[in-house]
Design a protein around this motif. Sequence first.
Motif, PDB file in Angstrom:
ATOM      1  N   GLY A   3       0.768  -1.351   0.060  1.00 23.63           N
ATOM      2  CA  GLY A   3      -0.036   0.045   0.012  1.00 23.63           C
ATOM      3  C   GLY A   3       1.071   1.498  -0.258  1.00 23.63           C
ATOM      4  O   GLY A   3       2.034   0.871   0.144  1.00 23.63           O
ATOM      5  N   LYS A   4       0.577   2.254   0.130  1.00 23.70           N
ATOM      6  CA  LYS A   4       1.245   3.623  -0.984  1.00 23.70           C
ATOM      7  C   LYS A   4       1.532   3.848   0.835  1.00 23.70           C
ATOM      8  O   LYS A   4       2.349   4.812   0.677  1.00 23.70           O
ATOM      9  CB  LYS A   4      -0.021   4.825  -0.888  1.00 23.70           C
ATOM     10  N   GLY A  31      -1.781   0.261   4.204  1.00 24.15           N
ATOM     11  CA  GLY A  31      -0.874  -0.181   4.828  1.00 24.15           C
ATOM     12  C   GLY A  31      -0.007   0.240   6.149  1.00 24.15           C
ATOM     13  O   GLY A  31       0.827   0.030   6.766  1.00 24.15           O
ATOM     14  N   ALA A  32      -0.363   1.381   6.482  1.00 20.56           N
ATOM     15  CA  ALA A  32      -0.170   1.921   8.326  1.00 20.56           C
ATOM     16  C   ALA A  32      -0.786   1.072   8.956  1.00 20.56           C
ATOM     17  O   ALA A  32      -1.613   0.922   9.557  1.00 20.56           O
ATOM     18  CB  ALA A  32      -0.611   3.318   8.661  1.00 20.56           C
ATOM     19  N   ASP A  33       0.758   1.283   9.889  1.00 18.83           N
ATOM     20  CA  ASP A  33      -0.423   0.048  11.788  1.00 18.83           C
ATOM     21  C   ASP A  33      -0.733   1.798  12.648  1.00 18.83           C
ATOM     22  O   ASP A  33      -0.042   3.147  11.662  1.00 18.83           O
ATOM     23  CB  ASP A  33       1.604   0.196  12.169  1.00 18.83           C
ATOM     24  N   ILE A  34      -1.510   1.438  13.301  1.00 11.83           N
ATOM     25  CA  ILE A  34      -2.586   2.953  13.690  1.00 11.83           C
ATOM     26  C   ILE A  34      -1.998   2.326  14.983  1.00 11.83           C
ATOM     27  O   ILE A  34      -2.298   1.323  15.814  1.00 11.83           O
ATOM     28  CB  ILE A  34      -3.824   2.270  13.666  1.00 11.83           C
ATOM     29  N   GLY A  65      -7.972  -6.782  11.552  1.00 15.00           N
ATOM     30  CA  GLY A  65      -8.362  -7.923  10.286  1.00 15.00           C
ATOM     31  C   GLY A  65      -7.897  -7.184   9.333  1.00 15.00           C
ATOM     32  O   GLY A  65      -8.010  -8.035   7.908  1.00 15.00           O
ATOM     33  N   LEU A  66      -7.154  -6.542   8.456  1.00 14.79           N
ATOM     34  CA  LEU A  66      -6.812  -5.329   7.590  1.00 14.79           C
ATOM     35  C   LEU A  66      -4.991  -6.447   7.499  1.00 14.79           C
ATOM     36  O   LEU A  66      -4.162  -6.201   6.538  1.00 14.79           O
ATOM     37  CB  LEU A  66      -6.905  -4.316   7.868  1.00 14.79           C
TER      38      LEU A  66
END
Length: 279
Positions: A3-4, A31-34, A65-66
């Motif tokens: 992902g970007k 694609g980011a961790d949160i 889940g992602l």
Amino acid sequence: MPGKLAGKVAFVTGAARGQGRAEALRLARDGADIIAVDIAAPVETNVAPPATPADLEETARGVKGLGRSVVTAQVDVRDYAALKAALEDGVRQLGRLDVVVANAGIWSYGLSEEISDLEWQTTQDVVLKGVWHTAKAAIPILKDQGSGGSMIFTSSTMAIKGMQNLSPYVAAKHGVVGLMKTQALELAPFGIRVNCVAPTSVNTKLIHNDQTYALFAPDLPEAERTADRVKDRFATIPVMDVPWVEPEDVANAVAFLASDEARYVTGLELKIDAGQTLK
């Protein structure tokens, strides 16, 4: 295909539900961790029913889940020390910080001469000071990393046009825009971009509640004040044929501003308003 936002970490306030959850999930999908925080408790004077710890956990489940990592904390953005500690803990666990989404917000209703000091001050403290606290906690981390970053504040069409019965909120959102523009200037030398999203009415609990329905449909009996009955009245606000936009519409704009596709975009108030401000 990555992902970007692959390899990046995003900090989202007000993440338990609504716009905040949609933003956290969209950034995770990219694609980011949160790092997801929310008060997940009642806020005095807010018209919307409160988010809960279960709501925040649901956001976390969605991120996991992602296939992304997530750190959560139940934090009030008015409490700078707690907010800063939660962010720093998230950065320790996830390794870095790249995107900051200052989304937490509330509102209440009343004519300017009728609202209480508590309503005024609580709105300023959450909507404006909460954004400042979020940025204040994040800026030293972004500067120390030396790799730039993107900060995105939730503004509103009401920071462009104003609206009756919402003077504390309108004033606070105007302040958010001023803060954004100032920080965009201050942080440009460090490669840190600062922007706002400015939505019209969004399909969340902030508009779907008894007090909002009463404001829009005072002529209807209380039992008949439902989303279906009031949506035509909301539809008079935009120029496009919709009563409100979806949280995902705002999240899409946030994702753009967070990404390298917007690498030279700073100081912008990006409207997601279905044409409301054209009137």
